[in-house]
Structures are given as C-alpha cells and as structure tokens.
Scaffold this motif. Structure first.
Motif, PDB file in Angstrom:
ATOM      1  N   ARG A  16      45.802   8.818  64.726  1.00 36.24           N
ATOM      2  CA  ARG A  16      45.110   8.574  63.455  1.00 36.24           C
ATOM      3  C   ARG A  16      43.912   9.476  63.225  1.00 36.24           C
ATOM      4  O   ARG A  16      43.102   9.244  62.337  1.00 36.24           O
ATOM      5  CB  ARG A  16      44.708   7.106  63.334  1.00 36.24           C
ATOM      6  CG  ARG A  16      43.881   6.579  64.467  1.00 36.24           C
ATOM      7  CD  ARG A  16      43.640   5.066  64.243  1.00 36.24           C
ATOM      8  NE  ARG A  16      42.231   4.748  64.069  1.00 36.24           N
ATOM      9  CZ  ARG A  16      41.619   3.787  64.776  1.00 36.24           C
ATOM     10  NH1 ARG A  16      42.288   3.081  65.656  1.00 36.24           N
ATOM     11  NH2 ARG A  16      40.354   3.524  64.575  1.00 36.24           N
ATOM     12  N   PRO A  18      42.207  12.267  61.507  1.00 37.79           N
ATOM     13  CA  PRO A  18      42.470  12.953  60.230  1.00 37.79           C
ATOM     14  C   PRO A  18      42.530  14.472  60.407  1.00 37.79           C
ATOM     15  O   PRO A  18      41.930  15.010  61.341  1.00 37.79           O
ATOM     16  CB  PRO A  18      41.279  12.572  59.362  1.00 37.79           C
ATOM     17  CG  PRO A  18      40.625  11.407  60.033  1.00 37.79           C
ATOM     18  CD  PRO A  18      40.907  11.583  61.496  1.00 37.79           C
ATOM     19  N   ARG A  19      43.224  15.130  59.510  1.00 36.69           N
ATOM     20  CA  ARG A  19      43.340  16.576  59.540  1.00 36.69           C
ATOM     21  C   ARG A  19      41.959  17.205  59.303  1.00 36.69           C
ATOM     22  O   ARG A  19      41.199  16.742  58.458  1.00 36.69           O
ATOM     23  CB  ARG A  19      44.306  17.026  58.444  1.00 36.69           C
ATOM     24  CG  ARG A  19      44.771  18.430  58.567  1.00 36.69           C
ATOM     25  CD  ARG A  19      45.892  18.715  57.538  1.00 36.69           C
ATOM     26  NE  ARG A  19      46.436  20.043  57.732  1.00 36.69           N
ATOM     27  CZ  ARG A  19      45.803  21.148  57.312  1.00 36.69           C
ATOM     28  NH1 ARG A  19      44.672  21.042  56.688  1.00 36.69           N
ATOM     29  NH2 ARG A  19      46.335  22.330  57.542  1.00 36.69           N
ATOM     30  N   ARG A  21      39.509  17.175  61.349  1.00 40.37           N
ATOM     31  CA  ARG A  21      38.460  16.503  62.119  1.00 40.37           C
ATOM     32  C   ARG A  21      38.795  16.589  63.608  1.00 40.37           C
ATOM     33  O   ARG A  21      39.947  16.790  63.974  1.00 40.37           O
ATOM     34  CB  ARG A  21      38.350  15.022  61.730  1.00 40.37           C
ATOM     35  CG  ARG A  21      38.005  14.811  60.274  1.00 40.37           C
ATOM     36  CD  ARG A  21      36.541  15.150  60.005  1.00 40.37           C
ATOM     37  NE  ARG A  21      36.105  14.708  58.688  1.00 40.37           N
ATOM     38  CZ  ARG A  21      35.764  13.441  58.433  1.00 40.37           C
ATOM     39  NH1 ARG A  21      35.820  12.542  59.375  1.00 40.37           N
ATOM     40  NH2 ARG A  21      35.372  13.112  57.236  1.00 40.37           N
ATOM     41  N   GLU A  82      43.082  24.441  60.254  1.00 40.42           N
ATOM     42  CA  GLU A  82      42.650  23.236  59.547  1.00 40.42           C
ATOM     43  C   GLU A  82      41.256  23.407  58.960  1.00 40.42           C
ATOM     44  O   GLU A  82      40.624  22.450  58.544  1.00 40.42           O
ATOM     45  CB  GLU A  82      42.697  22.029  60.488  1.00 40.42           C
ATOM     46  CG  GLU A  82      44.116  21.741  60.976  1.00 40.42           C
ATOM     47  CD  GLU A  82      44.197  20.414  61.720  1.00 40.42           C
ATOM     48  OE1 GLU A  82      43.141  19.807  61.966  1.00 40.42           O
ATOM     49  OE2 GLU A  82      45.313  19.996  62.046  1.00 40.42           O
ATOM     50  N   TRP A  99      35.111  13.353  64.132  1.00 42.00           N
ATOM     51  CA  TRP A  99      35.679  12.153  63.512  1.00 42.00           C
ATOM     52  C   TRP A  99      35.087  10.891  64.112  1.00 42.00           C
ATOM     53  O   TRP A  99      35.013  10.749  65.323  1.00 42.00           O
ATOM     54  CB  TRP A  99      37.205  12.138  63.700  1.00 42.00           C
ATOM     55  CG  TRP A  99      37.858  10.900  63.163  1.00 42.00           C
ATOM     56  CD1 TRP A  99      37.834  10.473  61.863  1.00 42.00           C
ATOM     57  CD2 TRP A  99      38.640   9.932  63.885  1.00 42.00           C
ATOM     58  NE1 TRP A  99      38.545   9.302  61.750  1.00 42.00           N
ATOM     59  CE2 TRP A  99      39.054   8.951  62.971  1.00 42.00           C
ATOM     60  CE3 TRP A  99      39.019   9.804  65.231  1.00 42.00           C
ATOM     61  CZ2 TRP A  99      39.834   7.862  63.340  1.00 42.00           C
ATOM     62  CZ3 TRP A  99      39.808   8.720  65.592  1.00 42.00           C
ATOM     63  CH2 TRP A  99      40.208   7.759  64.656  1.00 42.00           C
TER      64      TRP A  99
END
Length: 101
Positions: A16, A18-19, A21, A82, A99
């Motif tokens: 989980r 996030p992209r 991070r 990213e 994150w």
DNA sequence: AGTTTGACAGCAC
DNA sequence: TGTGCTGCCAAAC
C-alpha cells in the motif's frame, strides 16, 4: 507466497505504499508490528520476491537506497521514474517524499 | 535446537 | 562526510 504472520503483514504494508513515496525498512517493521525488525523485513522481501509489489519504495534509513538483490541500479531507476531524485545513492529530500500512513 | 544469514539502524570514531 | 562495529530480528540451514 510466505505464510508466516510477520511476512504477510510486511508484504501488506509494502503493497500500500503510494507511487512516488518511500519508507524506511524500520518504518515497515514498525507498521508490521515489530519495531526494530528492519533487518528481518529485508530478509522477508528478498525471500518472497513477489512480482507486482513496489519493493523499490522501501529504502534504508536516512534516505539511503539500501540493497535490492543483485540489481541496485534498477532500484534507483524505478524511483527516478516515479519522480524522485537520487543523488550518490541517496534520495534527495527524503523527508518530503517519505510515506506516512 | 543451535547457528548462520542478510534488500537494516544507530553510534563511535 | 565516510567507514566500521555492534545490536536486532525472522527465516533458512
């Protein structure tokens, strides 16, 4: 897929992120319910090697890249893709891209 | 059941 | 700033 409770929790946390991070191994360990087990987290991921999980978003403390099996350069490449800036094996502005759930 | 192995973290130099 | 050493933990031998 590893079946031990710890392994499942680690993989679930990684899944989980996030992209764009990143998180430190130690953070993942804490989120998995075992503070201080940063080293074990790496061990689990190395062994699991499950395709599709953003393993490259898990870095060492202080924004250092850390290891990535036999392809450390790929890790930097993926993170750069990213939008992150990698300089001399470190993530620029780690605190900003870190994150936190 | 005891030992070895690392995709780590923190501190002392 | 960079290197080295020690402590830690779960999994594989």
């Amino acid at each position: 897929m590893p079946d031990s409770p710890f392994s499942r929790r680690v993989l679930r946390v990684v899944a989980r992120i996030p992209r764009g991070r990143v998180v430190a191994y130690g953070d993942v360990a804490a989120l998995a319910g075992r503070p201080g087990a940063a080293r074990a987290v790496g061990q689990v991921m190395r062994r699991a090697a499950i395709p599709g999980l953003p393993y490259h978003r898990v870095v060492a403390a202080g924004g250092l890249l850390g290891g990535f099996g036999r392809w450390p350069h790929v890790k930097a490449q993926l993170l750069a893709a990213e939008g992150l800036t990698i300089r001399r094996g470190r993530i620029a502005g780690f605190g900003n891209h870190r994150w936190q759930p």
